[in-house]
Every structure is written in structure tokens, then in C-alpha cells.
Design a protein around this motif. Sequence first.
Motif, PDB file in Angstrom:
ATOM      1  N   GLY A 122       0.520  -0.894   0.337  1.00  0.00           N
ATOM      2  CA  GLY A 122      -0.094   0.296  -0.146  1.00  0.00           C
ATOM      3  C   GLY A 122       1.144   1.025  -0.172  1.00  0.00           C
ATOM      4  N   PHE A 123       0.424   2.430   0.091  1.00  0.00           N
ATOM      5  CA  PHE A 123       0.575   3.930  -0.126  1.00  0.00           C
ATOM      6  C   PHE A 123       0.552   4.235   1.673  1.00  0.00           C
ATOM      7  CE2 PHE A 123       0.692   2.971  -4.504  1.00  0.00           C
ATOM      8  CZ  PHE A 123       1.969   3.123  -5.085  1.00  0.00           C
ATOM      9  N   ASN A 124       1.262   4.410   1.864  1.00  0.00           N
ATOM     10  CA  ASN A 124       1.243   5.804   3.045  1.00  0.00           C
ATOM     11  C   ASN A 124       1.654   7.185   2.325  1.00  0.00           C
ATOM     12  OD1 ASN A 124       3.142   7.130   2.263  1.00  0.00           O
ATOM     13  ND2 ASN A 124       4.593   5.592   4.406  1.00  0.00           N
ATOM     14  N   ARG A 125       1.282   7.985   3.310  1.00  0.00           N
ATOM     15  CA  ARG A 125       1.323   9.102   2.740  1.00  0.00           C
ATOM     16  C   ARG A 125       1.781   9.984   2.120  1.00  0.00           C
ATOM     17  NH1 ARG A 125      -0.351  13.877   6.944  1.00  0.00           N
ATOM     18  NH2 ARG A 125      -1.134  15.038   5.088  1.00  0.00           N
ATOM     19  N   ALA A 126       2.905   9.704   2.122  1.00  0.00           N
ATOM     20  CA  ALA A 126       4.183  10.084   1.580  1.00  0.00           C
ATOM     21  C   ALA A 126       4.146   9.097  -0.159  1.00  0.00           C
ATOM     22  CB  ALA A 126       5.597   9.310   2.618  1.00  0.00           C
ATOM     23  N   ARG A 127       4.280   8.063   0.287  1.00  0.00           N
ATOM     24  CA  ARG A 127       4.304   7.816  -1.366  1.00  0.00           C
ATOM     25  C   ARG A 127       3.423   7.842  -2.045  1.00  0.00           C
ATOM     26  NH1 ARG A 127       4.839   1.172   0.649  1.00  0.00           N
ATOM     27  NH2 ARG A 127       7.330   1.599   1.468  1.00  0.00           N
ATOM     28  N   HIS A 128       1.751   8.485  -2.054  1.00  0.00           N
ATOM     29  CA  HIS A 128       1.533   9.279  -2.112  1.00  0.00           C
ATOM     30  C   HIS A 128       0.965   9.967  -3.047  1.00  0.00           C
ATOM     31  CE1 HIS A 128      -2.383   6.893  -2.197  1.00  0.00           C
ATOM     32  NE2 HIS A 128      -2.638   6.440  -1.249  1.00  0.00           N
ATOM     33  N   ALA A 129       1.934  11.341  -2.188  1.00  0.00           N
ATOM     34  CA  ALA A 129       2.541  12.595  -2.071  1.00  0.00           C
ATOM     35  C   ALA A 129       3.788  12.509  -3.955  1.00  0.00           C
ATOM     36  CB  ALA A 129       3.563  13.214  -1.191  1.00  0.00           C
ATOM     37  N   LEU A 130       4.669  11.247  -3.368  1.00  0.00           N
ATOM     38  CA  LEU A 130       5.560  11.044  -3.740  1.00  0.00           C
ATOM     39  C   LEU A 130       5.258  10.621  -5.393  1.00  0.00           C
ATOM     40  CD1 LEU A 130       8.842  10.854  -4.238  1.00  0.00           C
ATOM     41  CD2 LEU A 130       9.200   8.953  -3.772  1.00  0.00           C
ATOM     42  N   LEU A 131       4.149   9.906  -5.075  1.00  0.00           N
ATOM     43  CA  LEU A 131       3.932   9.951  -6.910  1.00  0.00           C
ATOM     44  C   LEU A 131       3.055  11.012  -7.231  1.00  0.00           C
ATOM     45  CD1 LEU A 131       3.186   7.373  -8.368  1.00  0.00           C
ATOM     46  CD2 LEU A 131       0.822   6.796  -7.320  1.00  0.00           C
ATOM     47  N   GLU A 132       1.731  12.127  -6.709  1.00  0.00           N
ATOM     48  CA  GLU A 132       1.635  13.607  -6.733  1.00  0.00           C
ATOM     49  C   GLU A 132       2.450  14.035  -7.691  1.00  0.00           C
ATOM     50  OE1 GLU A 132      -1.381  13.820  -8.079  1.00  0.00           O
ATOM     51  OE2 GLU A 132      -2.250  11.401  -7.526  1.00  0.00           O
ATOM     52  N   ALA A 133       3.543  14.008  -6.217  1.00  0.00           N
ATOM     53  CA  ALA A 133       5.294  15.153  -7.214  1.00  0.00           C
ATOM     54  C   ALA A 133       5.606  14.921  -8.397  1.00  0.00           C
ATOM     55  CB  ALA A 133       6.027  15.223  -6.282  1.00  0.00           C
ATOM     56  N   THR A 134       5.452  13.427  -8.485  1.00  0.00           N
ATOM     57  CA  THR A 134       6.589  12.778 -10.132  1.00  0.00           C
ATOM     58  C   THR A 134       5.307  12.848 -10.901  1.00  0.00           C
ATOM     59  OG1 THR A 134       6.830  11.136  -8.673  1.00  0.00           O
ATOM     60  CG2 THR A 134       7.037  10.863 -10.942  1.00  0.00           C
ATOM     61  N   ILE A 135       4.153  13.358 -10.635  1.00  0.00           N
ATOM     62  CA  ILE A 135       3.294  13.267 -11.891  1.00  0.00           C
ATOM     63  C   ILE A 135       3.200  14.801 -12.615  1.00  0.00           C
ATOM     64  CG2 ILE A 135       0.728  13.359 -12.502  1.00  0.00           C
ATOM     65  CD1 ILE A 135       0.084  11.232 -11.422  1.00  0.00           C
ATOM     66  N   LEU A 136       3.400  16.054 -10.884  1.00  0.00           N
ATOM     67  CA  LEU A 136       3.517  17.572 -10.903  1.00  0.00           C
ATOM     68  C   LEU A 136       4.759  17.773 -11.986  1.00  0.00           C
ATOM     69  CD1 LEU A 136       2.421  18.963  -8.262  1.00  0.00           C
ATOM     70  CD2 LEU A 136       1.394  19.377 -10.311  1.00  0.00           C
ATOM     71  N   ALA A 137       5.963  17.144 -11.705  1.00  0.00           N
ATOM     72  CA  ALA A 137       6.812  17.334 -12.020  1.00  0.00           C
ATOM     73  C   ALA A 137       6.966  16.992 -13.717  1.00  0.00           C
ATOM     74  CB  ALA A 137       8.050  16.517 -11.887  1.00  0.00           C
ATOM     75  N   THR A 138       6.196  15.923 -14.129  1.00  0.00           N
ATOM     76  CA  THR A 138       5.758  15.366 -15.890  1.00  0.00           C
ATOM     77  C   THR A 138       4.795  16.311 -16.504  1.00  0.00           C
ATOM     78  OG1 THR A 138       3.675  14.286 -15.500  1.00  0.00           O
ATOM     79  CG2 THR A 138       6.508  13.287 -15.148  1.00  0.00           C
ATOM     80  N   ARG A 139       4.060  17.157 -16.066  1.00  0.00           N
ATOM     81  CA  ARG A 139       3.628  18.192 -16.364  1.00  0.00           C
ATOM     82  C   ARG A 139       3.679  19.325 -16.648  1.00  0.00           C
ATOM     83  NH1 ARG A 139       2.433  13.940 -16.593  1.00  0.00           N
ATOM     84  NH2 ARG A 139      -0.387  12.783 -16.931  1.00  0.00           N
ATOM     85  N   LEU A 140       5.020  19.805 -16.124  1.00  0.00           N
ATOM     86  CA  LEU A 140       6.327  21.330 -16.380  1.00  0.00           C
ATOM     87  C   LEU A 140       5.972  22.041 -17.389  1.00  0.00           C
ATOM     88  CD1 LEU A 140       9.024  20.419 -14.217  1.00  0.00           C
ATOM     89  CD2 LEU A 140       7.471  22.175 -13.740  1.00  0.00           C
ATOM     90  N   HIS A 141       5.265  21.176 -18.472  1.00  0.00           N
ATOM     91  CA  HIS A 141       6.024  22.103 -20.049  1.00  0.00           C
ATOM     92  C   HIS A 141       4.162  22.542 -20.063  1.00  0.00           C
ATOM     93  CE1 HIS A 141       4.245  17.709 -20.274  1.00  0.00           C
ATOM     94  NE2 HIS A 141       3.154  17.714 -21.512  1.00  0.00           N
ATOM     95  N   VAL A 142       3.124  21.875 -19.492  1.00  0.00           N
ATOM     96  CA  VAL A 142       1.357  22.734 -19.527  1.00  0.00           C
ATOM     97  C   VAL A 142       0.720  23.183 -18.608  1.00  0.00           C
ATOM     98  CG1 VAL A 142       0.778  20.871 -21.279  1.00  0.00           C
ATOM     99  CG2 VAL A 142       0.501  20.462 -18.803  1.00  0.00           C
ATOM    100  N   LEU A 143       1.286  23.098 -17.614  1.00  0.00           N
ATOM    101  CA  LEU A 143       0.941  23.761 -16.003  1.00  0.00           C
ATOM    102  C   LEU A 143       2.203  25.142 -15.757  1.00  0.00           C
ATOM    103  CD1 LEU A 143       0.694  20.980 -13.615  1.00  0.00           C
ATOM    104  CD2 LEU A 143      -0.938  21.969 -14.931  1.00  0.00           C
TER     105      LEU A 143
END
Length: 193
Positions: A122-143
Motif C-alpha cells: 500500500g501507499f502511506n501519505r509519503a508515497r501518495h505525495a511522491l506519486l503526485e509530485a512525480t506526476i506534477l514534474a512530468t507536467r511542467l511543460h503545460v502547468l
Amino acid sequence: MILECIVTTRSPAGCINVAPMGVVPRGDAMVLRPFRDTTTYRNLVATRQAVVNSTDDACLFAHAALGDVRPPFVPARRVHGAILAGACRYWEVEVESIDGTPDRAEILCRVVAEGRLRDFIGFNRARHALLEATILATRLHVLPPAEVVAELERLALIVRKTGDPPELEAMAFVRDYVERWLARAGVAGGSER
């Protein structure tokens, strides 16, 4: 529903590509939606096979999305593919059809084999946050950069509070990636220079 997975494909020459991707399950099939300019898309068109890996390793998501990672693999049984040795579950798939937009494909794949290597912790809060941070980093060209930086700081705080050393290292990797991307784009701290 979209499942965050790691998709492994092979090139016609046998080189393994590792790519995080949101996958849409549809009964005995899965829909993969790679961008058409990616290695994953080219491999799927050429070989028509992949392995969809479910894992609770959020650090692997970060490194696979933003860097180059070579985790250990085991051979797939039914497709010429690679299963992540650390996967919880996996699905070996074969391409049935390719559709979508000019930028992003929608590839319907039939599941031809599946398995479980270990329990999903499972994912604890840190793993969820890391997953979301990673997705954000892949969207730098559009956000907007300022929004990305602000959200990244909020997520980094969650990782600092609830993460173990691997999550802390991976968040530092994501933050460094974002800082380097912003510097190359001529943006400092989320605002135009």
C-alpha cells in the motif's frame, strides 16, 4: 478508473523500456494511453506486446518518470516482455487495436497472462505525495511554474513528515529535476526571470 502502473516494453532489438503510465482496466483488457512520440508507443506498435506492472514502490515511479532506471526483471511467460522483479501484480498484454488522437494513442490490449509476485503493501501519505509530485514534474511543460513549485513544496512537507529514507531521497530527486527544468526554461522559483 485509472491505475498508476509501470509499463515495460521491448524494442524489436530486445531493449527494455520502463515507463510509468495510467492504465484503464476494461474487463479482460487494458487501455494504454502513451503519447505517440514516446519509446513506449514505438515499442507497442513494433512488437504489439507489453507487461503492465502494479507496484507500491513510489520511488521507482519517480525515477522511471524523470530519469533512467534499470530495475531487476524476470522474463514474462506469454509475451516477449519483462516483469519487474519487485512488482506486486503484473499483466502480460497483447495489442488488439490502436486508436486515439494525433498526440496520444489509445491502445486496447488483451490480457494474455497475469500473476502476483507479492502482496501490495500500500501507499502511506509519503508515497501518495511522491506519486503526485512525480506526476506534477512530468507536467511542467503545460502547468504554470508557480503552481507546480507551490504544490511541490506542500507535497515535500508530507514526505518529510511521513516518509522513510527512500521516499525522502526520491522527493529530493523530484525537486532537483524540477529545479533543473525551471532553470533550463529560464524560470526561477516559479516566476519569469
